[in-house]
Design a protein around this motif. Structure first.
Motif, mmCIF file in Angstrom:
data_model
loop_
_atom_site.group_PDB
_atom_site.id
_atom_site.type_symbol
_atom_site.label_atom_id
_atom_site.label_comp_id
_atom_site.label_asym_id
_atom_site.label_seq_id
_atom_site.Cartn_x
_atom_site.Cartn_y
_atom_site.Cartn_z
ATOM 1 N N PHE A 85 2.848 -8.273 3.302
ATOM 2 C CA PHE A 85 2.336 -6.947 3.015
ATOM 3 C C PHE A 85 3.347 -5.927 3.506
ATOM 4 O O PHE A 85 4.019 -6.158 4.508
ATOM 5 N N GLU B 66 0.866 -1.169 0.000
ATOM 6 C CA GLU B 66 0.000 0.000 0.000
ATOM 7 C C GLU B 66 0.910 1.228 0.000
ATOM 8 O O GLU B 66 1.845 1.309 0.798
ATOM 9 N N SER C 241 4.050 -1.381 3.629
ATOM 10 C CA SER C 241 3.586 -0.035 3.339
ATOM 11 C C SER C 241 4.764 0.783 2.834
ATOM 12 O O SER C 241 5.900 0.589 3.257
ATOM 13 N N ARG D 235 -5.180 -2.963 4.404
ATOM 14 C CA ARG D 235 -4.634 -4.321 4.537
ATOM 15 C C ARG D 235 -5.618 -5.217 5.281
ATOM 16 O O ARG D 235 -5.900 -6.339 4.858
#
Length: 190
Positions: A147, A94, A149, A112
């Protein structure tokens, strides 16, 4: 003497960042992307960074994949890294280049969590590119566990996992440069 050293370091770091932007600009100028959205330049630069780290042909780095059920779009994934050998998504990022970095990080965490809740539900989800309308099989997304950021320079100190090499001001300037280039007909338009 100390002042000269500081000035020299500033000039060297400025020229290094400018050289990096020249390379990124060359890579972006032929991509038909709208830069009207202020976050678009950050996503494109993040994609370039990820393509350097995860090169083709083993990997595909894709921007803007929307996901939803039969009735609505639930969310959008900014950067998705596919491993072509494994035939699945290995990482999702992201990207949030916001003035309020902490608020951007909270938004990334919310997105997320929304994705994980949706993909772990019993619903059948549809995945498609927001730009090309290419569709993707839900099974490729089912077991992604990595994941991260991404935000502008200086954001790691505030909790982001990765940061771009440009400040927020530089990203804004580069966005205007891309818009100007498109308006002059020298860069690809969507």
């Amino acid at each position: 003497m100390k002042l000269l050293s500081v000035l020299f370091l500033f000039l060297v770091s400025s020229s290094t960042v400018y050289a990096a932007w020249e390379q990124d600009f060359e890579a972006l100028k032929d991509i038909p992307r709208s830069y009207e959205d202020s976050g678009s330049i950050c996503e494109e630069v993040a994609r370039l960074d990820m393509q350097r780290e995860y090169p083709a042909p083993q990997y595909d780095v894709v921007l803007g994949i929307a996901y939803g059920d039969e009735t609505r779009v639930i969310g959008e994934l900014d950067v998705v890294i596919f491993d072509n050998n494994l035939q699945k998504v290995v990482k999702i990022a992201e990207v949030k280049c916001w003035k309020d970095v902490r608020a951007g990080l909270e938004k990334a965490k919310e997105q997320r969590a929304r994705f994980l809740k949706a993909v772990r539900s019993a619903k059948t989800l549809r995945f498609s590119s927001t730009s090309t309308k290419q569709t993707f099989d839900m099974d490729k997304f089912k077991y992604v566990s990595e994941f991260f950021s991404v935000a502008q320079k200086g954001s790691v100190a505030l909790g982001f996992e990765r940061e771009l090499e440009y400040t927020l001001k530089e990203m804004r300037d580069y966005r205007y440069e891309m818009l100007r280039c498109q308006n002059q007909g020298k860069c690809a338009r969507p």
